[in-house]
Design an enzyme around this catalytic site. Structure first.
Site, short mmCIF file in Angstrom:
data_model
loop_
_atom_site.label_atom_id
_atom_site.label_comp_id
_atom_site.label_asym_id
_atom_site.label_seq_id
_atom_site.Cartn_x
_atom_site.Cartn_y
_atom_site.Cartn_z
N ASP A 173 -1.62 6.37 -5.90
CA ASP A 173 -1.85 5.43 -5.70
C ASP A 173 -2.21 3.78 -6.00
O ASP A 173 -2.57 3.75 -6.91
CB ASP A 173 -3.95 5.85 -5.08
CG ASP A 173 -3.76 5.04 -3.77
OD1 ASP A 173 -2.64 4.53 -3.09
OD2 ASP A 173 -4.76 4.10 -3.81
N ASP A 184 0.68 -0.87 0.23
CA ASP A 184 -0.20 -0.31 -0.25
C ASP A 184 0.46 1.18 -0.25
O ASP A 184 1.49 1.71 1.47
CB ASP A 184 -1.03 0.00 1.34
CG ASP A 184 -1.47 1.30 1.50
OD1 ASP A 184 -2.15 1.69 0.17
OD2 ASP A 184 -2.28 1.38 2.24
#
Length: 457
Positions: free
Chosen positions: A335, A121
């Site tokens: 992201d 992440d």
């Protein structure tokens, strides 16, 4: 790469009636204490990444629909975090992190090493895994880590810098207690500790063991946001992340096609060199754009998006649309954990208008595609033309391959734009990053895109 108006549309051939596969080649191209105990020449390592739907029998469109569903709370939280303007409210809201993710990496923890699978992440910082004795743990495919059986486990004191970097912590007799909450209402709670982590478990990489990595030993882990793995590896810019703890200013990842069965790759340290990687790329041009730092959201990787072109048309989007405001709102982040790109609503409306006018297909308003803009495809389609799509970042024009933004399914008879609208901030998602080596260089505050056949790395 400048936009070539002579190539305002791309022509491709459908190779499968089950799924449209677009074959367009771009026309242009932890602190220092950890490093003290690890030889710097070892700090280059690679880790294989698997998409959470790896090996499943879904079409590309179905995978994207599933990813959008997984990303729903993440996108809502990302937008909510930057829209909070009242400082007292912001302090509370900032303790909630986006959560969830799309790619899993295999690591090992402890001595002897215990392998587990964790979500990668780039939108959060904390490294954590489930630990015994569990008060509340979700099911995982590997044994839950037992600190009592590791010779290198050590709890961190409340005065440690990593404990002080936690958004929420308390001091107990046995050390620093943490609570980390995510936007999908998942959370992990436990003890902040240090351990030896081992990376580089695939056949192409030598294993590297890193001692004294700070991590969360979670004994109370709630929600279903992480049940694909057994924890999370944060790659954000904050002090708790893997990147910061290694004190290695460079990392990269290369994501294979979302409909493929091949693994993707994460490269850390010396291996994340765009010039070395370009020898295995589709183009010799390395597109580099500055990274922007947002003091209000210091963990995120912000990009300077200056405009968008569809076909030969440079869209009349206001320059302020993608700008990062003084109060920390707006801007665009890149992201890994968000499936598709989300553009600020006024910009997306212009993209939608441009595609609608340039596509020679009727709109599909059935909602079956699960995306904001879809078109009806005629049966027995053998070829179609789609407009080019270019993101104009500062100092880098990223001309996307068509498979990175157009998704079709002939069984459903739809062709969709793999993007959506948002408010508060824009998000450059992982579908748009397919077959791109994405190099984060924190020393030079830059991010590079290197077109690469990722399944051949």
């Amino acid at each position: 790469m400048a936009l070539d108006s002579m190539h305002s549309s791309l022509k491709f051939t459908i190779l499968s009636l089950a799924l449209l596969h677009f074959l367009y080649k771009p026309t242009c191209s932890t602190s220092r204490r950890v490093l003290d105990q690890v030889n710097r020449t070892q700090m280059g390592f690679r880790v294989a990444l698997k998409h959470v739907d790896h090996g499943s029998n879904y079409t590309m469109l179905e995978r994207i629909q599933r990813g959008i569903n997984r990303s729903k709370f993440r996108v809502q939280k990302l937008n909510a975090m930057v829209l909070v303007s009242d400082k007292s409210t912001y302090d509370v809201e900032s303790k909630v992190h986006p959560g969830n993710g799309e790619f899993l990496m295999n690591v090992a923890i402890g001595t002897p090493p215990n392998p587990f699978s964790a979500i990668m992440d780039t939108g959060s910082d904390l490294i954590w895994t489930q630990c015994k004795p569990c008060d509340d743990c979700f099911d995982q495919s590997t044994p839950i880590f037992d600190p009592s059986k590791s010779s290198t486990f050590s709890k961190l004191s409340c005065s440690n810098d990593l404990c002080e970097a936690l958004p929420t912590s308390t001091c107990q007799d046995d050390g620093c207690q943490y609570l980390y909450t995510y936007g999908d209402y998942s959370s992990t709670q436990g003890i902040l500790a240090t351990e030896t982590f081992t990376f580089g478990s695939d056949s192409k990489s030598q294993k590297v063991s890193v001692p004294n990595m700070g991590f969360g030993c979670g004994v109370d882990n709630e929600g279903n946001g992480f049940n694909q793995g057994a924890g999370l590896i944060g790659l954000g810019r904050g002090p708790l992340s893997l990147v910061s703890q290694l004190d290695e200013p460079k990392f990269s990842y290369c994501l294979t096609s979302i409909d493929g069965s091949k693994t993707s790759t994460l490269l850390m340290g010396s291996l994340a060199n765009p010039k070395a990687l370009s020898s295995n790329s589709k183009a010799t041009t390395i597109m580099t754009t500055p990274l922007i730092h947002n003091p209000s959201q210091p963990s995120f990787y912000y990009l300077n998006l200056q405009g968008i072109s569809v076909g030969s048309t440079h869209l009349p989007i206001k320059k302020s649309t993608f700008s990062l405001s003084d109060d920390g709102t707006g801007g665009m982040i890149i992201d890994s954990g968000t499936t598709i790109t989300y553009l600020e609503s006024s910009a997306f409306d212009q993209v939608k208008k441009a595609f609608t006018s340039q596509m020679n297909l009727p709109l599909d308003d059935s909602g079956s595609g699960g995306l904001d803009l879809c078109f009806k495809m005629p049966k027995d389609t053998t070829s179609l033309e789609v407009p080019k799509f270019v993101f104009h970042f500062k100092e880098a024009d990223l001309d996307l391959p068509s498979e990175n933004y157009m998704i079709g399914d002939t069984n459903m008879g739809v062709l969709c734009l793999a993007m959506g609208k948002s408010s508060g901030m824009s998000i450059f998602g992982n579908v748009q990053q397919q077959n791109m080596m994405v190099v984060h260089d924190l020393a030079n505050e830059s991010l590079s895109f290197v077109p690469t056949q990722c399944d051949e790395l």
